[in-house]
Structures are given as C-alpha cells and as structure tokens.
Design an enzyme around this catalytic site. Structure first.
Site, PDB file in Angstrom:
ATOM      1  N   ASP A  99       0.828  -1.194   0.000  1.00  0.00           N
ATOM      2  CA  ASP A  99       0.000   0.000   0.000  1.00  0.00           C
ATOM      3  C   ASP A  99       0.871   1.257   0.000  1.00  0.00           C
ATOM      4  O   ASP A  99       2.062   1.218   0.293  1.00  0.00           O
ATOM      5  CB  ASP A  99      -0.983  -0.004   1.167  1.00  0.00           C
ATOM      6  CG  ASP A  99      -0.300   0.088   2.513  1.00  0.00           C
ATOM      7  OD1 ASP A  99       0.067   1.202   2.914  1.00  0.00           O
ATOM      8  OD2 ASP A  99      -0.143  -0.960   3.171  1.00  0.00           O
ATOM      9  N   LYS A 100       0.268   2.374  -0.335  1.00  0.00           N
ATOM     10  CA  LYS A 100       0.996   3.634  -0.533  1.00  0.00           C
ATOM     11  C   LYS A 100       1.802   4.037   0.696  1.00  0.00           C
ATOM     12  O   LYS A 100       2.895   4.597   0.582  1.00  0.00           O
ATOM     13  CB  LYS A 100      -0.002   4.737  -0.897  1.00  0.00           C
ATOM     14  CG  LYS A 100       0.630   6.062  -1.302  1.00  0.00           C
ATOM     15  CD  LYS A 100      -0.437   7.044  -1.755  1.00  0.00           C
ATOM     16  CE  LYS A 100       0.173   8.370  -2.189  1.00  0.00           C
ATOM     17  NZ  LYS A 100      -0.859   9.328  -2.660  1.00  0.00           N
TER      18      LYS A 100
END
Length: 229
Positions: A99-100
């Site tokens: 994820d970011k």
C-alpha cells in the site's frame, strides 16, 4: 484462452489490470467491445485503446525498494504510480502490492505466468515484514498474531511473529489479504507506524537503497523458478 491470461502473457499488464481495462471498455476483440470472461482464439485481433499489443520481448525481473508514497498501479493517471517511478524501457507490472503508506521490497516483471503463480496464496510463499507499532510489543500480542486474527470476515492463517525491538516486530506471512498486517494490528489494539517488507521468498532488500531497483540475479531467478514450477 481467457482474455486475462492472454493479455498477461503478452506482458502488457496483469490479469487484475486487464479487468480494469475491460470495465473501462478499452479492449476490443475483432472490433467488438470485450466483455468479462471473454475467450481469445489464435486468429482473433485484440486491441487496447485501438492499438495492437506489442510483443513482450526479453523477460524482465526487477526488485525495487519501494519508498512510502508510491502507489503500486500501472494506471498512468495516478500520480506517483510505480511504473512512472521506475521508468523502465520495458512494459512491466508489479507482482502483488504494497500500500501507498508502506515501503520495502516489491518485484516487477513482464512475465504474466510468474505473476499468476506467485499471487496464488495457497502456494504458501513467504513474505517477511518489519513493523513498528505505537506501543510496546508484548508476548501476548505476538502469540495472538501468530495464531491468526479475525479480520475481513475470516481468520488469518497461522504465521510467525517475532520481537525485533521494544516497539517493532517481524512477521512472516503466506497470504496477502488487503491491508492484512495493519488490520491485524488494529484488531489487537495496536496502530502501525511503519511497515516495511524485507523479504519475498529468498529475495531480500540486501544492497538496495530506498528508491533503488535492480534486475534479479541468475541465481535468484533459478531459485525463484524452482519454488514456483
């Protein structure tokens, strides 16, 4: 052959990304808008945005030490997408996701076959993470993480969780549920402050600075294929 498999094997994008293209009505088969689950015959003409799919060329296998803020998508309209970040001359896509807000090891390739084999959680391939949380790690917390935690309507598979420092632990997973580690920690009353993937199977971050990438060595590829095929 199913359209998802066909396109992933050309190296254009992954099966998941193909689903997005189909939903956006960007794929045609013999000048007809492609529908989900469509099949392709050898004589069919498949176009994406009206263009033929270029051949994959030489196989590419890359390890990247992803920084926080980079999004694991091939979608060009997403700022900070991983493909623009690497800027590789070959058309590649990520194997799985980070994820970011997470960082660390992620593999990219134009080999759709290896992506599909690595993404099957039932194969039990290990992924190791170093996690920093907002309060001291306890033996009870590690035991509960190891035994499995109820998230997303299911119980996570048993795993290995080990103390690293007062507020950090290492965890080895063989599955990849959405935001799994963050959700597991939250369910047990902890908040993740930093999450870094440090190993996929026997490939590690050794020699890779943050933001750097390199081709997998012949030895790494040989061991990777031996575990997948």
């Amino acid at each position: 052959m199913r359209i998802n498999k066909y396109i992933s094997e050309t190296g254009f994008c992954s099966r998941r990304e193909t689903d997005r293209l189909i939903s956006a009505r960007r794929i045609t088969i013999n000048n007809v808008i492609c529908l989900p689950g469509a099949s392709v015959a050898p004589e069919d003409v498949v176009l994406i945005d009206g263009n033929a799919i270029a051949s994959k060329g030489e196989a590419v296998y890359i390890a990247l030490n992803k920084p926080v803020g980079i999004t694991c998508t091939a979608a060009k309209h997403v700022n900070g997408n991983i493909i623009d970040f690497i800027n590789h001359p070959a058309r590649i896509f990520a194997i799985g996701r980070l994820d970011k807000a997470s960082e660390g090891l992620i593999l990219l390739t134009n080999d759709g076959d290896i992506v599909n084999k690595m993404m099957r959680s039932e194969n039990g391939h290990e992924k190791e993470y170093l996690v920093k949380v907002d309060k001291p790690v306890t033996s009870r917390f590690l035991q509960e993480m190891s035994n499995g935690v109820e998230i997303l309507g299911t119980r996570t598979k048993p795993c290995a969780a080990m103390m690293h420092s007062e507020n950090e632990f290492r965890i080895i997973l063989t599955e990849g549920l959405n935001l799994q580690i963050r959700r597991m920690c939250k369910a047990l009353g902890f908040r993740v402050l930093r999450l870094e993937r440090i190993r996929i199977m026997d490939i590690t971050l050794d020699g890779l600075e943050k933001g750097e990438w390199k081709d997998l060595t012949a030895g790494q590829l040989q061991r990777l294929h031996a575990q997948l095929y």
